[in-house]
Design a protein around this motif. Structure first.
Motif, PDB file in Angstrom:
ATOM      1  N   LEU A  66       0.822  -1.219   0.000  1.00  0.00           N
ATOM      2  CA  LEU A  66       0.000   0.000   0.000  1.00  0.00           C
ATOM      3  C   LEU A  66       0.857   1.270   0.000  1.00  0.00           C
ATOM      4  O   LEU A  66       0.325   2.380  -0.051  1.00  0.00           O
ATOM      5  N   GLY A  67       2.178   1.092   0.097  1.00  0.00           N
ATOM      6  CA  GLY A  67       3.071   2.254   0.114  1.00  0.00           C
ATOM      7  C   GLY A  67       3.222   2.872   1.480  1.00  0.00           C
ATOM      8  O   GLY A  67       3.784   3.964   1.622  1.00  0.00           O
ATOM      9  N   ASP A  68       2.719   2.207   2.515  1.00  0.00           N
ATOM     10  CA  ASP A  68       2.786   2.740   3.878  1.00  0.00           C
ATOM     11  C   ASP A  68       3.993   2.118   4.581  1.00  0.00           C
ATOM     12  O   ASP A  68       3.876   1.164   5.362  1.00  0.00           O
ATOM     13  N   ALA A  97       4.514  -0.486   7.852  1.00  0.00           N
ATOM     14  CA  ALA A  97       5.202  -1.745   7.572  1.00  0.00           C
ATOM     15  C   ALA A  97       6.352  -1.951   8.560  1.00  0.00           C
ATOM     16  O   ALA A  97       6.553  -3.050   9.090  1.00  0.00           O
ATOM     17  N   LEU A  98       7.114  -0.876   8.800  1.00  0.00           N
ATOM     18  CA  LEU A  98       8.249  -0.972   9.724  1.00  0.00           C
ATOM     19  C   LEU A  98       7.765  -1.242  11.144  1.00  0.00           C
ATOM     20  O   LEU A  98       8.360  -2.054  11.878  1.00  0.00           O
ATOM     21  N   ALA A  99       6.662  -0.592  11.538  1.00  0.00           N
ATOM     22  CA  ALA A  99       6.110  -0.802  12.884  1.00  0.00           C
ATOM     23  C   ALA A  99       5.658  -2.253  13.064  1.00  0.00           C
ATOM     24  O   ALA A  99       5.845  -2.849  14.133  1.00  0.00           O
ATOM     25  N   GLY A 127      15.640  -5.608   7.710  1.00  0.00           N
ATOM     26  CA  GLY A 127      16.877  -5.078   7.157  1.00  0.00           C
ATOM     27  C   GLY A 127      16.707  -4.620   5.723  1.00  0.00           C
ATOM     28  O   GLY A 127      17.215  -3.562   5.315  1.00  0.00           O
ATOM     29  N   THR A 128      15.966  -5.413   4.924  1.00  0.00           N
ATOM     30  CA  THR A 128      15.703  -5.045   3.530  1.00  0.00           C
ATOM     31  C   THR A 128      14.934  -3.736   3.455  1.00  0.00           C
ATOM     32  O   THR A 128      15.241  -2.855   2.640  1.00  0.00           O
ATOM     33  N   LYS A 181      15.973   0.117   2.031  1.00  0.00           N
ATOM     34  CA  LYS A 181      15.184   0.890   1.065  1.00  0.00           C
ATOM     35  C   LYS A 181      14.896   2.295   1.590  1.00  0.00           C
ATOM     36  O   LYS A 181      14.753   3.243   0.822  1.00  0.00           O
ATOM     37  N   LEU A 182      14.790   2.415   2.923  1.00  0.00           N
ATOM     38  CA  LEU A 182      14.495   3.710   3.533  1.00  0.00           C
ATOM     39  C   LEU A 182      15.756   4.548   3.748  1.00  0.00           C
ATOM     40  O   LEU A 182      15.689   5.682   4.215  1.00  0.00           O
ATOM     41  N   GLY A 183      16.903   3.969   3.409  1.00  0.00           N
ATOM     42  CA  GLY A 183      18.160   4.711   3.541  1.00  0.00           C
ATOM     43  C   GLY A 183      18.775   4.634   4.914  1.00  0.00           C
ATOM     44  O   GLY A 183      19.722   5.375   5.218  1.00  0.00           O
TER      45      GLY A 183
END
Length: 603
Positions: free
Chosen positions: A227-229, A233-235, A255-256, A260-262
């Motif tokens: 969904l692009g959220d 997703a991280l939470a 980790g992946t 992607k989030l830098g």
């Protein structure tokens, strides 16, 4: 006896290929956990779908579909066939994609235990050679085409059966295939709530419950990512690791995502932990998932409903003994061990498990189970019917599964020394049914229903015998009973074709009893399942005529004409009669003229 009531939320079964994917999603880099932490027994190399019947019934479609151990199963589920010594093990399954998935899961499970396997193909057949044991397995797809193009689960079933998680998970998977992620997440979470709501809210979860919660969050992360959220997703991955820190895949996924989030440093730490866990396990990592003995034993919980339904009671007892050793305070294995012991006539150990179950998870349901087991002991074991029918050629075999091996023994010899086994009642009923002794078959099913009054498989049999005996009140009653059971049984398989058959049978039974309004209601459901059924439109129109609802009848007759490829004259004559009731003589005359032309054409 109500042992099947609610199923205590004991596990879930997804149709093979309709569950959450466990493949590597290239678009996100995330690997999904198995559905709710209860990975398929196939991942462990455990095959559990061979019914407890003789081989003759594998070849006789009528008898085959009548047996309780087959009549409600997923028609595309893997079936292990009786093995001839020295010959390859044959496994049949639905579609080619199912065969491929099964083969990959099978190889992963075997590889995790140090086996060396080679996969090849013989046309559509997938062949697996186990170089460690010298065994060969052939996985044969029975259907042409693609499963993904064959799915059809009407969304209204989620409202019709709000307590059946299989509907929710199937819808989630179908919406996932359509990339409708909001809907996919919605039905995934609804399925989780129905099946494991109590577990997800547990303040002191057991080891298996922690795995369930961890995988719930890990899978939710996948949907949020689609969904692009990324924040959600991280939470979710943070929660997955909190509840399941031993699972390497959670660290790989986070980790992946961090990469992607830098967030390079956070990504480095997670990926390092992933490598440490996989190396520390001393076992192979399957698709990034750490495999260990405890996890493997706990994972088997997901296979118990299907194994029990298939009649592999001895294997269920063996597996639940292992699970209880691993976690003696987790209540699910006790239920399936209890049910298996009841099913083979061992009532005393079943009573002990009912008492333990009532202590571990005391509520109204477990109180009822304990009461039911005590009542069953008081009533005693129902006697078998005509055992001699099992000896008629070819003799019936009892197929028993022991650690992936299927062996056959004489059913009649077994019956003479083992009282109260549900597989014997079934075998006798099947033979009687096949011999045309329907009333006796019906009586044998009644004995089994005394023990398992909420078994959808037995209720399906009872519907068939009642219909064959033209006992329409009983046919209607047991159709309704069947629908009630699958509505609140979290372990019930939702087979859309079987569901359609039950509604259609009840419709006919109600028509025979002149229960017009009730039959209309069944037609309404059937048309939601199959919106282009000429037969159902015609039946509903006939019923509407009896109710004096002539304009609606005209509409349904028109739909019947539209969808009926045979273009028979009868449809036009029926609509003409409806027009007569509405005083539309010109339209009635036109339909009669069309009917006459069709009749002449057929001549």
């Amino acid at each position: 006896m109500n042992l099947f009531k609610l199923g205590l939320g004991l596990g879930l079964r997804l149709r093979l290929g309709l569950g959450l994917s466990s493949a590597l999603f290239l678009s996100s880099g995330l690997v999904l956990n198995s559905a709710l932490g209860l990975s398929s027994a196939l991942t462990l190399g455990l095959i559990f779908s061979q019914p407890s019947l003789s081989q003759e019934f594998q070849k006789d479609e009528t008898a085959d579909s009548f047996s309780r151990y087959i009549n409600h199963s997923d028609p595309d589920a893997p079936i292990l066939h009786v093995q001839t010594p020295g010959e390859p093990t044959i496994i049949t399954i639905g579609f080619s994609e199912d065969a491929e998935k099964f083969a990959n899961d099978f190889i992963s499970g075997k590889s995790s235990r140090g086996h060396k396997l080679v996969k090849t193909r013989e046309g559509r057949i997938v062949v697996i050679n186990d170089k460690t044991t010298g065994e060969q397995f052939k996985i044969i797809p029975l259907k042409q085409g693609s499963r993904s193009k064959s799915l059809r689960t009407p969304e209204f079933l989620a409202e019709l059966f709000p307590n059946n998680p299989n509907v929710m998970f199937t819808l989630s998977r179908e919406f996932e295939q359509q990339k409708r992620w909001v809907k996919a997440l919605q039905y995934y979470r609804r399925g989780c709530e129905v099946s494991f709501g109590k577990t997800l809210r547990s303040t002191k979860p057991s080891p298996l419950e922690r795995r369930t919660i961890g995988n719930y969050h890990g899978n939710s992360a996948y949907y949020f990512l689609q969904l692009g959220d990324t924040k959600s997703a991280l939470a979710e991955l943070d929660q997955a690791i909190k509840f399941k820190p031993e699972e390497a895949i959670n660290f790989k996924n986070r980790g992946t995502l961090q990469m992607k989030l830098g967030n390079a440093e956070a990504a480095r730490k997670d990926l390092a932990e992933y490598k440490r866990l996989t190396a520390e396990s001393g076992k192979l990592s399957v698709n990034g998932r750490t495999v260990g003995d405890t996890n493997s034993i706990l994972d088997m919980t997901s296979s118990l409903p299907a194994m029990t339904e298939k009649g592999h009671y001895e294997e269920v007892i063996r597996l639940t003994n292992e699970m209880i050793k691993t976690d003696p305070n987790f209540y699910r294995p006790y239920f399936f061990r209890l049910l298996s012991n009841i099913s083979i006539g061992n009532y005393a150990p079943a009573l002990k498990d009912a008492q333990i179950l009532n202590k571990l998870n005391k509520n109204k349901t477990t109180d009822n189970i304990l009461s039911d087991v005590k009542q069953l002991i008081k009533e005693g074991i129902p006697p078998y019917g005509d055992i001699s029918i099992l000896d008629k050629k070819p003799p019936v075999l009892l197929i028993r599964i022991d650690q992936n091996r299927a062996t056959g023994i004489s059913m009649s010899n077994y019956a003479r020394t083992h009282k109260g086994d549900m597989r014997v009642y079934d075998a006798i009923a099947v033979r009687l049914w096949k011999a045309g002794r329907i009333k006796e078959a019906d009586q044998e099913i009644d004995k089994a229903l005394r023990v398992e009054s909420r078994s959808e498989c037995l209720l399906k049999q009872k519907v068939e015998t009642s219909e064959a005996l033209r006992n329409w009140p009983a046919t209607e009653f047991f159709c309704t009973r069947y629908l009630e059971v699958i509505a609140d049984n979290t372990d019930a398989v939702m087979n859309i074709d079987l569901l359609q058959s039950i509604f259609n049978t009840r419709k006919q039974a109600r028509i025979k009893q002149n229960k017009v309004e009730e039959a209309v209601q069944d037609c309404n459901v059937l048309l939601k399942i199959e919106p282009d059924s000429a037969e159902v439109y015609r039946d509903r129109a006939d019923l509407l005529m009896k109710l004096g609802r002539y304009q609606q009848a005209v509409s349904d007759y028109t739909s019947s004409i539209k969808y009926d490829d045979t273009k028979i004259a009868k449809n036009y004559l029926l609509r003409a009669a409806a027009y007569d009731k509405l005083g539309k003589a010109d339209l009635a005359a036109k339909d009669r003229s069309t009917a006459k032309t069709l009749e002449q054409t057929l001549k």
